[in-house]
Enzyme design. Structure first.
Site, PDB file in Angstrom:
ATOM      1  N   CYS A  35       2.093   0.843   8.122  1.00  0.00           N
ATOM      2  CA  CYS A  35       2.648  -0.307   7.595  1.00  0.00           C
ATOM      3  C   CYS A  35       2.248  -1.733   8.181  1.00  0.00           C
ATOM      4  CB  CYS A  35       4.254  -0.388   7.213  1.00  0.00           C
ATOM      5  SG  CYS A  35       4.944  -1.381   5.994  1.00  0.00           S
ATOM      6  N   ARG A  54       9.224  -6.709  -3.220  1.00  0.00           N
ATOM      7  CA  ARG A  54       8.983  -5.589  -1.882  1.00  0.00           C
ATOM      8  C   ARG A  54       8.637  -4.252  -2.795  1.00  0.00           C
ATOM      9  NH1 ARG A  54       9.588  -7.300   2.879  1.00  0.00           N
ATOM     10  NH2 ARG A  54       9.267  -5.175   3.898  1.00  0.00           N
ATOM     11  N   HIS A 114       6.189   5.227   5.916  1.00  0.00           N
ATOM     12  CA  HIS A 114       7.301   5.591   6.802  1.00  0.00           C
ATOM     13  C   HIS A 114       7.974   6.911   6.664  1.00  0.00           C
ATOM     14  CE1 HIS A 114       7.323   1.389   8.373  1.00  0.00           C
ATOM     15  NE2 HIS A 114       7.298   0.996   7.234  1.00  0.00           N
TER      16      HIS A 114
END
Ligand code: GLN
Length: 244
Positions: A96, A130, A195
């Site tokens: 990320c 997001r 993640h």
């Protein structure tokens, strides 16, 4: 070569700043999967001001824009050395925010562009939304060919030149929600938005990276003995195609 005669050195880049959503789990996985095979592991935490050393594998985790700003200047000052390590075959894994800094730049909302180290021919600009949710990626170089994790980023990453994606987005938005791809790879450099942390649930990728790092250190391919990955694979399979 007997695995018990092998050593691997792993640098964890800026762990006090870029370690979002448990990305430290990737270091723990690499360490344990080597130790379970009696491979000696050196973990070198590289903090602001530290030399980057000559390691076989470099890992950098994710972080909010502020932490990325704190790291970007220092990482950029190490660009020439890190490029040398890449050309010498060292393995890189960026998650990320760390992945974004492997590219030419990351442009946060309404702030100065953060210069990246251009290990990957990519660039990232913060988007309006997001992307948060479960992700499944289909690769063309792993068995099983899927990678599972979750994403939480506003950055939109675009690949250029010879940079290949890590794989196709099966679920989730991937790099930018448009081109259908997730992550990026070039030589032994890998970047991804996954993640989770990524490697505990994708043991085949962890072993792939360890084998690349051992090949860089010993100058020849070294096939790792399989481990009993029942739990890891069951977890992986339970997350493949998990709805977003
Ligand atoms: N700050 C970056 C973004 O929002 C990276 C976030 C992260 O590392 N999870 O895209």
């Amino acid at each position: 070569m007997e695995e018990s005669n092998l050593t691997i050195s792993i640098a964890h880049l800026y762990p006090e700043l870029l370690n979002l959503y448990g990305d430290l789990g990737n270091i723990i996985t690499l360490k344990k999967r080597c130790e379970w095979r009696n491979i000696k592991v050196e973990i070198n935490n590289i903090n602001i001001g530290d030399k980057i050393g000559n390691n076989d594998l470099y890992f950098i985790g994710g972080g909010q824009d502020k932490q990325q700003e704190d790291v970007a200047k220092e990482l950029y000052s190490r660009k020439a050395e890190l490029t040398d390590r890449m050309e010498a075959g060292a393995v890189f894994l960026g998650i990320c925010g760390g992945y974004q800094l492997f590219g030419h730049y990351y442009q946060p909302h309404g702030k100065e562009k953060l210069k990246g180290i251009s290990l990957l021919d990519i660039y990232t600009v913060a988007g309006k939304n997001r992307f948060i949710g479960n992700v499944t990626v289909k690769t063309d170089f792993l068995t099983p060919d899927t990678l599972v994790g979750f994403e939480n980023h506003s950055g939109l990453t675009y690949l250029e030149g010879n940079t290949k994606p890590l794989g196709k987005s099966i679920t989730g938005h991937g790099n930018n929600g448009c081109d259908g791809f997730e992550g990026a790879r070039y030589k032994n450099v890998f970047g991804t938005y996954l993640h989770g942390s990524l490697l505990p649930k994708n043991p085949q990728f962890a072993d792939y990276l360890i084998e690349l790092a051992l090949e860089k250190r010993y100058g020849k391919k070294i096939k790792l003995k399989p481990l009993d990955d029942k739990i890891e694979i069951n977890t992986h399979n339970s997350l493949v195609n998990k709805p977003y």
